[in-house]
Enzyme design. Structure first.
Site, PDB file in Angstrom:
ATOM      1  N   TYR A  53       0.830  -1.225   0.000  1.00 60.99           N
ATOM      2  CA  TYR A  53       0.000   0.000   0.000  1.00 60.99           C
ATOM      3  C   TYR A  53       0.860   1.269   0.000  1.00 60.99           C
ATOM      4  O   TYR A  53       0.456   2.283  -0.573  1.00 60.99           O
ATOM      5  CB  TYR A  53      -1.020  -0.029   1.154  1.00 60.99           C
ATOM      6  CG  TYR A  53      -2.091  -1.073   0.882  1.00 60.99           C
ATOM      7  CD1 TYR A  53      -3.143  -0.806   0.003  1.00 60.99           C
ATOM      8  CD2 TYR A  53      -1.991  -2.349   1.420  1.00 60.99           C
ATOM      9  CE1 TYR A  53      -4.076  -1.783  -0.309  1.00 60.99           C
ATOM     10  CE2 TYR A  53      -2.934  -3.334   1.122  1.00 60.99           C
ATOM     11  CZ  TYR A  53      -3.973  -3.045   0.255  1.00 60.99           C
ATOM     12  OH  TYR A  53      -4.897  -4.010  -0.062  1.00 60.99           O
ATOM     13  N   VAL A  88     -10.099   2.949  -4.035  1.00 59.50           N
ATOM     14  CA  VAL A  88      -9.498   3.533  -2.833  1.00 59.50           C
ATOM     15  C   VAL A  88      -8.690   4.781  -3.198  1.00 59.50           C
ATOM     16  O   VAL A  88      -8.155   5.452  -2.312  1.00 59.50           O
ATOM     17  CB  VAL A  88      -8.635   2.491  -2.078  1.00 59.50           C
ATOM     18  CG1 VAL A  88      -9.514   1.344  -1.591  1.00 59.50           C
ATOM     19  CG2 VAL A  88      -7.481   1.955  -2.921  1.00 59.50           C
ATOM     20  N   ASP A  89      -8.597   5.094  -4.500  1.00 55.40           N
ATOM     21  CA  ASP A  89      -7.885   6.309  -4.890  1.00 55.40           C
ATOM     22  C   ASP A  89      -8.747   7.535  -4.594  1.00 55.40           C
ATOM     23  O   ASP A  89      -9.913   7.418  -4.210  1.00 55.40           O
ATOM     24  CB  ASP A  89      -7.471   6.252  -6.382  1.00 55.40           C
ATOM     25  CG  ASP A  89      -8.676   6.237  -7.333  1.00 55.40           C
ATOM     26  OD1 ASP A  89      -9.541   7.130  -7.225  1.00 55.40           O
ATOM     27  OD2 ASP A  89      -8.755   5.334  -8.202  1.00 55.40           O
ATOM     28  N   HIS A 104     -14.649   0.637  -0.091  1.00 52.71           N
ATOM     29  CA  HIS A 104     -13.505  -0.214   0.258  1.00 52.71           C
ATOM     30  C   HIS A 104     -12.359   0.558   0.901  1.00 52.71           C
ATOM     31  O   HIS A 104     -11.228   0.092   0.890  1.00 52.71           O
ATOM     32  CB  HIS A 104     -13.013  -0.968  -0.984  1.00 52.71           C
ATOM     33  CG  HIS A 104     -14.026  -1.964  -1.504  1.00 52.71           C
ATOM     34  ND1 HIS A 104     -14.012  -2.487  -2.775  1.00 52.71           N
ATOM     35  CD2 HIS A 104     -15.094  -2.539  -0.887  1.00 52.71           C
ATOM     36  CE1 HIS A 104     -15.024  -3.334  -2.929  1.00 52.71           C
ATOM     37  NE2 HIS A 104     -15.700  -3.368  -1.806  1.00 52.71           N
ATOM     38  N   GLY A 175     -17.105   0.745 -14.986  1.00 52.87           N
ATOM     39  CA  GLY A 175     -15.808   0.085 -14.801  1.00 52.87           C
ATOM     40  C   GLY A 175     -15.695  -0.844 -13.618  1.00 52.87           C
ATOM     41  O   GLY A 175     -14.698  -0.807 -12.908  1.00 52.87           O
TER      42      GLY A 175
HETATM   43  P1  OAD Z   1     -12.121  -5.315 -11.741  1.00 51.64           P
HETATM   44  O1  OAD Z   1     -10.677  -5.289 -12.105  1.00 51.64           O
HETATM   45  O2  OAD Z   1     -12.701  -6.587 -11.244  1.00 51.64           O
HETATM   46  O3  OAD Z   1     -13.008  -4.847 -13.004  1.00 51.64           O
HETATM   47  C1  OAD Z   1     -12.607  -3.751 -13.769  1.00 51.64           C
HETATM   48  C2  OAD Z   1     -13.684  -3.465 -14.817  1.00 51.64           C
HETATM   49  O4  OAD Z   1     -13.286  -2.279 -15.491  1.00 51.64           O
HETATM   50  C3  OAD Z   1     -13.847  -4.563 -15.887  1.00 51.64           C
HETATM   51  O5  OAD Z   1     -15.227  -4.828 -16.089  1.00 51.64           O
HETATM   52  C4  OAD Z   1     -13.228  -3.925 -17.133  1.00 51.64           C
HETATM   53  O6  OAD Z   1     -13.856  -4.347 -18.351  1.00 51.64           O
HETATM   54  C5  OAD Z   1     -13.505  -2.464 -16.884  1.00 51.64           C
HETATM   55  N1  OAD Z   1     -12.601  -1.531 -17.598  1.00 51.64           N
HETATM   56  C6  OAD Z   1     -11.339  -1.712 -18.019  1.00 51.64           C
HETATM   57  N2  OAD Z   1     -10.875  -0.603 -18.614  1.00 51.64           N
HETATM   58  C7  OAD Z   1     -11.862   0.324 -18.556  1.00 51.64           C
HETATM   59  C8  OAD Z   1     -12.001   1.676 -18.984  1.00 51.64           C
HETATM   60  N3  OAD Z   1     -11.008   2.332 -19.607  1.00 51.64           N
HETATM   61  N4  OAD Z   1     -13.166   2.315 -18.736  1.00 51.64           N
HETATM   62  C9  OAD Z   1     -14.197   1.678 -18.108  1.00 51.64           C
HETATM   63  N5  OAD Z   1     -14.125   0.405 -17.687  1.00 51.64           N
HETATM   64  C10 OAD Z   1     -12.975  -0.264 -17.895  1.00 51.64           C
HETATM   65  O7  OAD Z   1     -12.331  -4.123 -10.675  1.00 51.64           O
HETATM   66  P2  OAD Z   1     -13.540  -3.863  -9.655  1.00 51.64           P
HETATM   67  O8  OAD Z   1     -14.813  -4.412 -10.170  1.00 51.64           O
HETATM   68  O9  OAD Z   1     -13.478  -2.437  -9.286  1.00 51.64           O
HETATM   69  O10 OAD Z   1     -11.401  -4.654  -3.644  1.00 51.64           O
HETATM   70  O11 OAD Z   1     -13.075  -4.728  -8.422  1.00 51.64           O
HETATM   71  C11 OAD Z   1     -13.855  -4.697  -7.242  1.00 51.64           C
HETATM   72  C12 OAD Z   1     -12.978  -4.883  -6.029  1.00 51.64           C
HETATM   73  O12 OAD Z   1     -12.164  -6.056  -6.200  1.00 51.64           O
HETATM   74  C13 OAD Z   1     -11.964  -3.786  -5.799  1.00 51.64           C
HETATM   75  O13 OAD Z   1     -12.507  -2.678  -5.113  1.00 51.64           O
HETATM   76  C14 OAD Z   1     -10.902  -4.465  -4.983  1.00 51.64           C
HETATM   77  C15 OAD Z   1     -10.812  -5.758  -5.752  1.00 51.64           C
HETATM   78  O14 OAD Z   1     -10.397  -6.873  -5.054  1.00 51.64           O
HETATM   79  C16 OAD Z   1     -10.565  -4.731  -2.611  1.00 51.64           C
HETATM   80  O15 OAD Z   1      -9.353  -4.649  -2.728  1.00 51.64           O
HETATM   81  C17 OAD Z   1     -11.251  -4.935  -1.310  1.00 51.64           C
END
Ligand code: OAD
Length: 233
Positions: A53, A88-89, A104, A175
């Site tokens: 982190y 978290v940003d 988160h 996203g």
């Molecule tokens: P993911 O990495 O699981 O999903 C990212 C999503 O963003 C995918 O559906 C991609 O298709 C999409 N994506 C990629 N590039 C993009 C762009 N330029 N514009 C828009 N969308 C785009 O991330 P999260 O769903 O945020 O938690 O993950 C959820 C949680 O899992 C996070 O908060 C984190 C992680 O483990 C913790 O650390 C507790």
């Protein structure tokens, strides 16, 4: 004013240069999620987790909000906007959004390892040196740790977030792979008149009965299209 709620995930910040988690080349490919993002991982090797982190904070200082973050903030002129983010940003804050719920946690904050959700123990790290060292103490005398909700921990902000979603006239999901609960379950709290949009360049699994309109674009281009739909000239 209509109530507009955003639910954002890692894809929101991808165009700012922050890696997503589950895309190919994503963070969880390089760092095992159970090692750096679970309470068991922290208890096993706190130093490794602190370093992870500390590194992410140093990277955060080098990036800036993208056009998508800015357009989300801009809609406050015409809508009652709440941003619920899994990120978290602090890029929504830096883009000018005012009502943000971090599900988160927040990278730039630190807290007690004994009572992580005690508001008296949560501090904002200094901008110029946002590093936590082993031995740094929280107000209650325990080791200072990142203010991040890890797997295996409760998500206290989910209730206020669900209340916002219930009141939404429009929900915009940007996203997120909708893999992580309880955040992904927020879509089920929408009321029957709520219009739901999804901005993501990939297919995301969601309940087809929700009548979601999928804008299959990245965050910046997708937000431009959404603004045209919401505020047509
Ligand atoms: P993911 O990495 O699981 O999903 C990212 C999503 O963003 C995918 O559906 C991609 O298709 C999409 N994506 C990629 N590039 C993009 C762009 N330029 N514009 C828009 N969308 C785009 O991330 P999260 O769903 O945020 O938690 O993950 C959820 C949680 O899992 C996070 O908060 C984190 C992680 O483990 C913790 O650390 C507790």
């Amino acid at each position: 004013m209509k109530k507009l709620v955003f639910l954002t995930g890692a894809g929101m910040s991808a165009e700012s240069g922050i890696s997503t988690f589950r895309d190919s080349g994503g963070l969880w490919e390089k760092y095992p999620v159970e090692a750096v993002a679970s309470i068991e991982g922290y208890n096993r090797n706190p130093e490794l987790v602190q370093n992870f982190y500390n590194m992410r904070r140093t990277e955060l200082k080098k990036v800036t909000p993208n056009e998508g973050h800015k357009l989300v903030a801009c809609l406050e002129k015409d809508y009652d906007v709440t941003v619920i983010t899994q990120n978290v940003d602090d890029l929504h804050e830096r883009a000018g959004s005012h009502h943000i719920i971090h599900l988160h946690g927040e990278l730039m904050k630190a807290t007690s390892s004994r009572h992580p959700n005690d508001p008296n123990c949560i501090i904002t790290l200094p901008e110029d040196n946002p590093i936590i060292h082993m031995g740094d103490k929280a107000k209650d005398g325990s080791q200072l740790r990142p203010f991040i909700v890890w797997f295996g921990e409760s998500v206290p902000m989910i209730e206020p977030a669900a209340k916002e979603v219930e009141k939404a006239d429009i929900l915009v999901v940007i996203g997120t792979s909708l893999n992580v609960y309880p955040a992904a379950g927020l879509l089920n709290f929408t009321n029957s008149h709520c219009k739901i949009y999804l901005i993501d360049p990939q297919n995301v699994p969601y309940n087809p009965n929700l009548g979601i309109l999928h804008i299959m674009k990245g965050a910046s281009e997708g937000m431009k299209e959404l603004c045209e739909i919401l505020n047509p000239r």
